[in-house]
Motif scaffolding. Sequence first.
Motif, PDB file in Angstrom:
ATOM      1  N   UNK A 162       0.901  -1.186  -0.027  1.00  0.00           N
ATOM      2  CA  UNK A 162       0.079  -0.045   0.228  1.00  0.00           C
ATOM      3  C   UNK A 162       0.747   1.205   0.053  1.00  0.00           C
ATOM      4  N   UNK A 163       0.208   2.457  -0.476  1.00  0.00           N
ATOM      5  CA  UNK A 163       1.189   3.507  -0.499  1.00  0.00           C
ATOM      6  C   UNK A 163       1.392   4.467   0.767  1.00  0.00           C
ATOM      7  N   UNK A 164       2.346   5.168   0.858  1.00  0.00           N
ATOM      8  CA  UNK A 164       2.810   5.665   1.949  1.00  0.00           C
ATOM      9  C   UNK A 164       2.073   6.613   2.439  1.00  0.00           C
ATOM     10  N   UNK A 201      -2.760   9.626  -4.337  1.00  0.00           N
ATOM     11  CA  UNK A 201      -2.875   8.869  -3.226  1.00  0.00           C
ATOM     12  C   UNK A 201      -3.754   9.519  -2.109  1.00  0.00           C
ATOM     13  N   UNK A 202      -4.862   9.035  -1.674  1.00  0.00           N
ATOM     14  CA  UNK A 202      -5.807   9.533  -0.792  1.00  0.00           C
ATOM     15  C   UNK A 202      -5.719   8.573   0.409  1.00  0.00           C
ATOM     16  N   UNK A 203      -5.224   8.751   1.428  1.00  0.00           N
ATOM     17  CA  UNK A 203      -5.159   7.702   2.301  1.00  0.00           C
ATOM     18  C   UNK A 203      -4.111   6.509   1.676  1.00  0.00           C
ATOM     19  N   UNK A 204      -4.846   5.325   1.989  1.00  0.00           N
ATOM     20  CA  UNK A 204      -4.165   4.024   1.460  1.00  0.00           C
ATOM     21  C   UNK A 204      -4.814   3.812  -0.012  1.00  0.00           C
ATOM     22  N   UNK A 205      -5.437   4.474  -0.629  1.00  0.00           N
ATOM     23  CA  UNK A 205      -5.878   4.396  -1.833  1.00  0.00           C
ATOM     24  C   UNK A 205      -5.294   4.892  -2.968  1.00  0.00           C
ATOM     25  N   UNK A 212      -8.103   0.322  -3.120  1.00  0.00           N
ATOM     26  CA  UNK A 212      -7.728  -0.172  -4.280  1.00  0.00           C
ATOM     27  C   UNK A 212      -6.594   0.537  -4.728  1.00  0.00           C
ATOM     28  N   UNK A 213      -5.581  -0.104  -5.238  1.00  0.00           N
ATOM     29  CA  UNK A 213      -4.174   0.425  -5.860  1.00  0.00           C
ATOM     30  C   UNK A 213      -3.985   0.341  -7.075  1.00  0.00           C
ATOM     31  N   UNK A 261      -1.225  -1.868 -13.799  1.00  0.00           N
ATOM     32  CA  UNK A 261      -1.372  -2.823 -12.617  1.00  0.00           C
ATOM     33  C   UNK A 261      -2.505  -2.509 -11.515  1.00  0.00           C
ATOM     34  N   UNK A 262      -3.049  -3.451 -10.883  1.00  0.00           N
ATOM     35  CA  UNK A 262      -4.009  -2.956  -9.834  1.00  0.00           C
ATOM     36  C   UNK A 262      -4.232  -4.383  -8.939  1.00  0.00           C
ATOM     37  N   UNK A 263      -4.482  -3.853  -7.726  1.00  0.00           N
ATOM     38  CA  UNK A 263      -4.776  -5.075  -7.002  1.00  0.00           C
ATOM     39  C   UNK A 263      -6.290  -5.368  -6.888  1.00  0.00           C
ATOM     40  N   UNK A 264      -6.976  -4.410  -7.484  1.00  0.00           N
ATOM     41  CA  UNK A 264      -8.644  -4.514  -7.440  1.00  0.00           C
ATOM     42  C   UNK A 264      -9.277  -4.470  -6.026  1.00  0.00           C
ATOM     43  N   UNK A 265      -8.747  -4.068  -5.258  1.00  0.00           N
ATOM     44  CA  UNK A 265      -9.243  -4.000  -3.982  1.00  0.00           C
ATOM     45  C   UNK A 265      -8.957  -5.279  -3.126  1.00  0.00           C
TER      46      UNK A 265
END
Length: 402
Positions: free
Chosen positions: A26-28, A88-92, A130-131, A147-151
């Motif tokens: 996940x993002x920082x 990036x908004x929070x973990x998204x 979702x990332x 690329x995506x983790x699709x949540x």
Amino acid sequence: MFFAITGRSSIRTAWWCLIALIAGAGPTGAEETPPTLTTTPAVTAAQEKSPETVEPLFVRPFTPAGPGRNDGNPLWSRSGMFISFERSIGDKKEIHIGLADGLLFQTLYHLRAAAGELKFFFPGVVEDISYNAGISWSPREDRFVFMSNGGEGNYDLYAGDMGGKEVARLTEHKEKDGQPDWSPSGSAVVFVSGRSGKGDLYIIDSVTRVLTRLTKGGKEYLYPLWSPEGKRIAFMHGNNENHDIAVINDVTRPAESIMALTAWEHDDIRPVWSPDGRKIAFYSNYNPQGDPRIWSIMVVAADGSDPAAGDGLAAKAVAVDVVPDVERGPAWMPDGSRIVYVKNDRQEYHPIYVVNIADKVGKLLKTDTKMNHDVVCSVDGTIAFRAQVDQWDRIFVAKMKE
């Protein structure tokens, strides 16, 4: 599983944090700060003088200011008509696509639903994480891959249409797929996959979905990038804190056509082709002081005619004490004779420089922005980058007079 590695310096930590993102950490978020490189090399008498400056035609924000979000990793399309960036908004993390004039028209943010279907959501509508990252355009710029983790935690590749609302899943594997790059000459997408147990390079045809494995071995192969004519692939490979740069000259014979461009004790990362495909620029922690925390930009011949180690390779450094761009690598200007980079100078808030690779003279680009990162250039020479405004990252664009 690939992408598992530890480091010893702040930039090493920052770089492998990006790898951890691909692996699903996940993002920082907003607390991210630029890497701190504490050691500054000795300078020559010429370098002690105030740098020559370059006045821009313009410098303007591409995205509006707003608290609670960080914008970064801008990328121009091949023609320079479109530009994307990651928010990036929070973990998204979502991908935004817009026109070069700043009009945003598409957002990539989705979650996987039951039965494998994809559902799209506008930011803030759902709470699932979702990332989405790493976009690359098709030759005609009518399609893209990312690329995506699709949540749901696992990363795969997805393809979509410009302006469309649906995407198609290109890969589906329990191990992670990422770092895609769409060939500029066809439907082939090269990417990194952990399905072999390490990070290996694969090609998938975006139409037929035929999968071809390019590399085999115990080393990690990362950040592949097609050459401008779409016949060769540059990449970095290695273990722990020593990576080298190499090229696959014939994707139909990958094992036989791999050519090493570097083979020494220094860490070499993020190769990028020059616009004419004759040279490759990359970051290296080689420096005259022997300090692994100080990074340089190296430029070598893509045909392997330059030395791969020793003083011959050391002489290919065109800029020293730079802030490596862990997202895209060195930014070539369209003339192929200059590179735009961020200088490691915290007193001046990491200013942007332009270096001529022939005489290795760097000039300060007066953007009046602070904590600059993620520099990229379009085919017409317009520069996009992220800078920090009130502790939040924002995308800017600039263009030089010359």
